[in-house]
Design a protein around this motif. Structure first.
Motif, PDB file in Angstrom:
ATOM      1  N   ASP A   1       6.787  -0.340   0.186  1.00 21.44           N
ATOM      2  CA  ASP A   1       6.928  -0.197   1.631  1.00 21.44           C
ATOM      3  C   ASP A   1       5.660  -0.707   2.320  1.00 21.44           C
ATOM      4  OD1 ASP A   1       7.356   0.497   4.247  1.00 21.44           O
ATOM      5  OD2 ASP A   1       7.684   2.630   3.847  1.00 21.44           O
ATOM      6  N   PRO A   2       5.780  -1.757   3.146  1.00 24.90           N
ATOM      7  CA  PRO A   2       4.580  -2.321   3.785  1.00 24.90           C
ATOM      8  C   PRO A   2       3.942  -1.384   4.810  1.00 24.90           C
ATOM      9  CG  PRO A   2       6.555  -3.406   4.590  1.00 24.90           C
ATOM     10  CD  PRO A   2       6.988  -2.476   3.496  1.00 24.90           C
ATOM     11  N   THR A   3       4.681  -0.405   5.289  1.00 20.38           N
ATOM     12  CA  THR A   3       4.122   0.523   6.278  1.00 20.38           C
ATOM     13  C   THR A   3       3.609   1.809   5.637  1.00 20.38           C
ATOM     14  OG1 THR A   3       6.288   1.575   6.637  1.00 20.38           O
ATOM     15  CG2 THR A   3       5.729  -0.332   8.027  1.00 20.38           C
ATOM     16  N   ARG A   4       3.585   1.840   4.332  1.00 20.08           N
ATOM     17  CA  ARG A   4       3.229   3.068   3.612  1.00 20.08           C
ATOM     18  C   ARG A   4       1.750   3.398   3.767  1.00 20.08           C
ATOM     19  NH1 ARG A   4       0.102   1.883  -0.920  1.00 20.08           N
ATOM     20  NH2 ARG A   4       0.316  -0.237  -1.624  1.00 20.08           N
ATOM     21  N   SER A   5       1.492   4.673   3.629  1.00 19.85           N
ATOM     22  CA  SER A   5       0.102   5.082   3.415  1.00 19.85           C
ATOM     23  C   SER A   5      -0.094   5.133   1.909  1.00 19.85           C
ATOM     24  CB  SER A   5      -0.169   6.449   4.044  1.00 19.85           C
ATOM     25  OG  SER A   5       0.698   7.405   3.480  1.00 19.85           O
ATOM     26  N   ASP A   6      -1.282   5.083   1.464  1.00 16.38           N
ATOM     27  CA  ASP A   6      -1.571   5.051   0.031  1.00 16.38           C
ATOM     28  C   ASP A   6      -1.020   6.304  -0.645  1.00 16.38           C
ATOM     29  OD1 ASP A   6      -2.549   4.552  -2.464  1.00 16.38           O
ATOM     30  OD2 ASP A   6      -4.638   4.436  -1.860  1.00 16.38           O
ATOM     31  N   PRO A   7      -0.049   6.168  -1.595  1.00 18.46           N
ATOM     32  CA  PRO A   7       0.525   7.357  -2.224  1.00 18.46           C
ATOM     33  C   PRO A   7      -0.419   8.041  -3.191  1.00 18.46           C
ATOM     34  CG  PRO A   7       1.401   5.399  -3.250  1.00 18.46           C
ATOM     35  CD  PRO A   7       0.533   4.943  -2.097  1.00 18.46           C
ATOM     36  N   TRP A   8      -1.498   7.412  -3.524  1.00 23.56           N
ATOM     37  CA  TRP A   8      -2.424   8.036  -4.475  1.00 23.56           C
ATOM     38  C   TRP A   8      -3.157   9.128  -3.769  1.00 23.56           C
ATOM     39  CZ3 TRP A   8      -0.119   5.832  -8.133  1.00 23.56           C
ATOM     40  CH2 TRP A   8       0.070   4.471  -8.238  1.00 23.56           C
TER      41      TRP A   8
ATOM     42  N   LYS B   1      -6.887   1.659 -13.900  1.00 20.93           N
ATOM     43  CA  LYS B   1      -7.021   2.763 -12.939  1.00 20.93           C
ATOM     44  C   LYS B   1      -5.738   2.955 -12.150  1.00 20.93           C
ATOM     45  CE  LYS B   1     -11.986   2.316 -12.393  1.00 20.93           C
ATOM     46  NZ  LYS B   1     -13.081   1.941 -11.501  1.00 20.93           N
ATOM     47  N   ASP B   2      -5.054   1.846 -11.831  1.00 18.01           N
ATOM     48  CA  ASP B   2      -3.786   1.954 -11.120  1.00 18.01           C
ATOM     49  C   ASP B   2      -2.746   2.680 -11.960  1.00 18.01           C
ATOM     50  OD1 ASP B   2      -4.786   0.632  -8.918  1.00 18.01           O
ATOM     51  OD2 ASP B   2      -3.972  -1.312  -9.499  1.00 18.01           O
ATOM     52  N   LEU B   3      -2.686   2.364 -13.250  1.00 16.99           N
ATOM     53  CA  LEU B   3      -1.748   3.051 -14.135  1.00 16.99           C
ATOM     54  C   LEU B   3      -2.116   4.528 -14.245  1.00 16.99           C
ATOM     55  CD1 LEU B   3       0.643   3.108 -16.084  1.00 16.99           C
ATOM     56  CD2 LEU B   3      -0.919   2.371 -17.897  1.00 16.99           C
ATOM     57  N   ASP B   4      -3.392   4.820 -14.345  1.00 13.16           N
ATOM     58  CA  ASP B   4      -3.829   6.224 -14.404  1.00 13.16           C
ATOM     59  C   ASP B   4      -3.393   6.982 -13.162  1.00 13.16           C
ATOM     60  OD1 ASP B   4      -5.034   5.750 -16.855  1.00 13.16           O
ATOM     61  OD2 ASP B   4      -7.057   5.536 -16.013  1.00 13.16           O
ATOM     62  N   ARG B   5      -3.545   6.356 -11.999  1.00  7.50           N
ATOM     63  CA  ARG B   5      -3.135   7.014 -10.754  1.00  7.50           C
ATOM     64  C   ARG B   5      -1.626   7.197 -10.701  1.00  7.50           C
ATOM     65  NH1 ARG B   5      -7.359   3.707  -7.342  1.00  7.50           N
ATOM     66  NH2 ARG B   5      -5.774   2.146  -7.634  1.00  7.50           N
TER      67      ARG B   5
ATOM     68  N   GLU C   1      -0.817  10.150 -12.879  1.00 13.13           N
ATOM     69  CA  GLU C   1      -1.169  11.387 -12.173  1.00 13.13           C
ATOM     70  C   GLU C   1      -0.135  11.718 -11.105  1.00 13.13           C
ATOM     71  OE1 GLU C   1      -5.142  11.017 -10.623  1.00 13.13           O
ATOM     72  OE2 GLU C   1      -5.968  10.631 -12.610  1.00 13.13           O
ATOM     73  N   TRP C   2       0.319  10.705 -10.365  1.00 15.72           N
ATOM     74  CA  TRP C   2       1.340  10.916  -9.342  1.00 15.72           C
ATOM     75  C   TRP C   2       2.617  11.442  -9.983  1.00 15.72           C
ATOM     76  CZ3 TRP C   2       6.258   9.530  -8.054  1.00 15.72           C
ATOM     77  CH2 TRP C   2       6.648   9.684  -6.724  1.00 15.72           C
ATOM     78  N   MET C   3       3.020  10.816 -11.104  1.00 13.08           N
ATOM     79  CA  MET C   3       4.228  11.251 -11.816  1.00 13.08           C
ATOM     80  C   MET C   3       4.062  12.675 -12.326  1.00 13.08           C
ATOM     81  SD  MET C   3       6.617   8.803 -11.908  1.00 13.08           S
ATOM     82  CE  MET C   3       7.566   9.072 -13.398  1.00 13.08           C
ATOM     83  N   ASP C   4       2.892  13.003 -12.863  1.00 12.75           N
ATOM     84  CA  ASP C   4       2.641  14.359 -13.355  1.00 12.75           C
ATOM     85  C   ASP C   4       2.834  15.381 -12.233  1.00 12.75           C
ATOM     86  OD1 ASP C   4       2.047  13.448 -15.914  1.00 12.75           O
ATOM     87  OD2 ASP C   4      -0.133  13.593 -15.643  1.00 12.75           O
TER      88      ASP C   4
ATOM     89  N   LEU D   1       6.446   4.038 -18.547  1.00 15.51           N
ATOM     90  CA  LEU D   1       6.129   3.874 -17.128  1.00 15.51           C
ATOM     91  C   LEU D   1       5.484   2.511 -16.873  1.00 15.51           C
ATOM     92  CD1 LEU D   1       6.161   5.304 -14.358  1.00 15.51           C
ATOM     93  CD2 LEU D   1       3.839   6.078 -14.878  1.00 15.51           C
ATOM     94  N   ASP D   2       4.577   2.110 -17.737  1.00 20.11           N
ATOM     95  CA  ASP D   2       3.935   0.798 -17.594  1.00 20.11           C
ATOM     96  C   ASP D   2       4.979  -0.310 -17.724  1.00 20.11           C
ATOM     97  OD1 ASP D   2       1.784  -0.942 -17.200  1.00 20.11           O
ATOM     98  OD2 ASP D   2       1.297  -1.012 -19.338  1.00 20.11           O
ATOM     99  N   GLY D   3       5.888  -0.174 -18.669  1.00 19.27           N
ATOM    100  CA  GLY D   3       6.958  -1.162 -18.834  1.00 19.27           C
ATOM    101  C   GLY D   3       7.911  -1.207 -17.648  1.00 19.27           C
TER     102      GLY D   3
END
Length: 114
Positions: free
Chosen positions: A107-114, A73-77, A80-83, A53-55
Motif C-alpha cells: 500500500d503506497p499510503t501505508r505507514s511503516d508496519p514495523w 533485518k527486513d526479514l527479521d522485522r 517479529e510482525w508475524m510473531d 515466510l522468506d519464500g
C-alpha cells in the motif's frame, strides 16, 4: 514424476518405491498458535517457518515486481510482525497473516508496519 536424488550418494530413487516418508513443509497451513509454539521452541520447525515466510515474499516479489526485503533485518522485522500478529490471533492461518503483511507493505499510503 521426476526422480529424487539422495544427497549423499546421488543415486536415483522414487520415494514411493522405497516406502519412505517424503513431504513438503507448508507453514502457510499452520494457524497462529502452532506458529507461536514453534517460535517458543526455536528449533527446526521455527527455521522452516521462517524459510517459508522468506519464500512467500520471494515469490510475491517476482509477481508484484516489488522488493519486500532488502536485507536480513527486513526479514527479521517481518518475523517479529508475524510473531505478534499470530500471538494475538491464534486461530488465524499463517498464509493469511503473511498476505495481510504483504498488503500493508504494498500500500503506497501505508505507514511503516514495523
Amino acid at each position: 514424476m521426476k526422480w529424487f536424488y539422495r544427497r549423499a550418494d546421488r543415486t536415483r530413487k522414487r520415494p514411493s518405491d522405497e516406502g519412505e516418508l517424503w513431504f513438503v513443509v507448508g507453514a502457510g497451513n499452520l494457524v497462529g498458535d502452532q506458529w507461536a509454539a514453534h517460535a517458543m521452541s526455536n528449533g527446526n520447525e521455527r527455521a522452516s517457518n521462517i524459510a517459508w515466510l522468506d519464500g512467500f515474499f520471494s515469490g510475491l516479489s517476482l509477481a508484484e515486481r516489488h522488493r519486500f526485503f532488502t536485507d536480513d533485518k527486513d526479514l527479521d522485522r517481518a518475523v517479529e510482525w508475524m510473531d505478534q500478529r499470530l500471538a494475538t490471533n491464534p486461530a488465524e492461518k499463517v498464509s493469511h497473516a503473511a498476505a495481510q503483511l504483504a498488503a500493508q507493505l504494498l500500500d503506497p499510503t501505508r505507514s511503516d508496519p514495523w
